[in-house]
Scaffold this motif. Structure first.
Motif, PDB file in Angstrom:
ATOM      1  N   ALA A   1       0.832  -1.211   0.000  1.00 28.68           N
ATOM      2  CA  ALA A   1       0.000   0.000   0.000  1.00 28.68           C
ATOM      3  C   ALA A   1       0.859   1.250   0.000  1.00 28.68           C
ATOM      4  N   LEU A   2       1.979   1.184   0.699  1.00 30.22           N
ATOM      5  CA  LEU A   2       2.879   2.332   0.757  1.00 30.22           C
ATOM      6  C   LEU A   2       3.517   2.594  -0.601  1.00 30.22           C
ATOM      7  N   LEU A   3       3.945   1.516  -1.249  1.00 29.67           N
ATOM      8  CA  LEU A   3       4.613   1.661  -2.546  1.00 29.67           C
ATOM      9  C   LEU A   3       3.655   2.109  -3.647  1.00 29.67           C
ATOM     10  N   THR A   4       2.404   1.640  -3.587  1.00 28.54           N
ATOM     11  CA  THR A   4       1.428   1.990  -4.624  1.00 28.54           C
ATOM     12  C   THR A   4       0.576   3.201  -4.258  1.00 28.54           C
ATOM     13  N   GLN A   5       0.692   3.632  -2.986  1.00 27.45           N
ATOM     14  CA  GLN A   5      -0.121   4.740  -2.473  1.00 27.45           C
ATOM     15  C   GLN A   5      -1.614   4.500  -2.722  1.00 27.45           C
ATOM     16  N   THR A   6      -2.042   3.302  -2.351  1.00 25.54           N
ATOM     17  CA  THR A   6      -3.446   2.908  -2.416  1.00 25.54           C
ATOM     18  C   THR A   6      -3.879   2.436  -1.041  1.00 25.54           C
ATOM     19  N   PRO A   7      -5.194   2.441  -0.761  1.00 28.37           N
ATOM     20  CA  PRO A   7      -5.660   1.973   0.548  1.00 28.37           C
ATOM     21  C   PRO A   7      -5.192   0.544   0.831  1.00 28.37           C
ATOM     22  N   GLY A   8      -4.650   0.333   2.023  1.00 23.95           N
ATOM     23  CA  GLY A   8      -4.101  -0.964   2.385  1.00 23.95           C
ATOM     24  C   GLY A   8      -5.147  -1.910   2.939  1.00 23.95           C
ATOM     25  N   HIS A   9      -4.834  -3.215   2.902  1.00 22.38           N
ATOM     26  CA  HIS A   9      -5.717  -4.245   3.441  1.00 22.38           C
ATOM     27  C   HIS A   9      -5.338  -4.632   4.866  1.00 22.38           C
ATOM     28  N   PHE A  10      -4.178  -4.167   5.322  1.00 19.98           N
ATOM     29  CA  PHE A  10      -3.667  -4.595   6.618  1.00 19.98           C
ATOM     30  C   PHE A  10      -3.765  -3.490   7.661  1.00 19.98           C
ATOM     31  N   SER A  11      -3.909  -3.923   8.908  1.00 22.28           N
ATOM     32  CA  SER A  11      -3.859  -3.026  10.064  1.00 22.28           C
ATOM     33  C   SER A  11      -2.649  -3.404  10.912  1.00 22.28           C
ATOM     34  N   ILE A  12      -2.182  -2.452  11.698  1.00 24.47           N
ATOM     35  CA  ILE A  12      -1.074  -2.689  12.620  1.00 24.47           C
ATOM     36  C   ILE A  12      -1.519  -2.257  14.008  1.00 24.47           C
ATOM     37  N   GLU A  13      -1.484  -3.195  14.948  1.00 31.59           N
ATOM     38  CA  GLU A  13      -1.988  -2.941  16.297  1.00 31.59           C
ATOM     39  C   GLU A  13      -0.887  -3.180  17.329  1.00 31.59           C
ATOM     40  N   ALA A  14      -0.831  -2.302  18.343  1.00 27.52           N
ATOM     41  CA  ALA A  14       0.127  -2.465  19.432  1.00 27.52           C
ATOM     42  C   ALA A  14      -0.389  -3.522  20.410  1.00 27.52           C
ATOM     43  N   LEU A  15       0.418  -4.542  20.648  1.00 30.14           N
ATOM     44  CA  LEU A  15       0.058  -5.579  21.623  1.00 30.14           C
ATOM     45  C   LEU A  15       0.557  -5.227  23.016  1.00 30.14           C
ATOM     46  N   GLU A  16       1.409  -4.220  23.095  1.00 26.13           N
ATOM     47  CA  GLU A  16       1.942  -3.707  24.357  1.00 26.13           C
ATOM     48  C   GLU A  16       2.052  -2.193  24.242  1.00 26.13           C
ATOM     49  N   ASP A  17       2.195  -1.509  25.357  1.00 20.13           N
ATOM     50  CA  ASP A  17       2.563  -0.102  25.282  1.00 20.13           C
ATOM     51  C   ASP A  17       3.894  -0.010  24.553  1.00 20.13           C
ATOM     52  N   SER A  18       3.959   0.838  23.546  1.00 16.70           N
ATOM     53  CA  SER A  18       5.102   0.809  22.640  1.00 16.70           C
ATOM     54  C   SER A  18       5.606   2.214  22.311  1.00 16.70           C
TER      55      SER A  18
END
Length: 197
Positions: A92-109
């Motif tokens: 998504a970053l390389l194509t600058q299109t909406p991504g299919h993935f999410s990134i979630e913090a499993l700990e305070d980070s």
């Protein structure tokens, strides 16, 4: 996400850069100048599916899950990112299109955010940074991804679990059973049965 501007990145970032490719002091300084340090609370999203990403992230402290949701709403974790790793929704970053993935913090980070456009400008301008980028992508986002995909397609759940314990040994104690089950593509109940065998 709580931003902490004008704060110097920790030494692990520089060490990671230097261990991946031979970078000049000037290039390292330019990369460090791009970084913004932020605190991410446990269970908060660093990136949500459907958005167009604008940054690469480096994990200073904490642990993240990179996942997508199936049509019936089940979470499928594709990868875990602990300290001293870079995270991005790469395609998504390389194509600058909406991504299919999410990134979630499993700990305070704590993460360093790096604007993708400014980083890519440095990749174009500086040969050593381009080599760093290629080396990191090849090692962490191509070779490793391919091996995981082969295992996911060819191994049964028990073998995948054994491989997981070896590959992610350092972070296994920090994960909940449902995180591991989601990564393996099985239910927590199935994982419990595997553990009993």
């Amino acid at each position: 996400m709580e931003n902490t501007p004008n704060r110097m990145p920790v030494s692990s970032f520089r060490s990671n850069l230097e261990s991946t490719a031979l970078l000049t002091p000037e290039s390292i300084a330019l990369l460090e100048a791009l970084c913004h340090e932020s605190s991410i609370s446990k269970n908060s999203s660093l990136l949500t599916a459907g958005s167009i990403p604008k940054h690469y992230y480096y994990v200073v402290k904490g642990l993240f899950a990179y996942y997508f949701l199936t049509d019936n709403g089940e979470k499928v974790i594709k990868k875990f990112f602990p300290e001293n790793t870079f995270i991005a929704s790469a395609s998504a970053l390389l194509t600058q299109t909406p991504g299919h993935f999410s990134i979630e913090a499993l700990e305070d980070s704590i993460v360093l955010s790096i604007p993708a456009d400014r980083f890519k400008a440095l990749v174009t301008e500086r040969h050593d940074i381009a080599l760093f980028y290629i080396n990191y992508l090849e090692k962490n986002w191509i070779i490793e991804k391919e091996m995981l995909e082969i295992s996911a397609k060819s191994d049964d759940a028990k073998v995948r679990y054994a491989t997981f314990l070896t590959s992610y040994a350092a972070i296994v104690p920090r994960l909940k059973q449902h995180h591991i089950a989601s990564f393996l593509g099985i239910t927590p109940t199935q994982l419990s049965r595997i553990k009993l065998k």
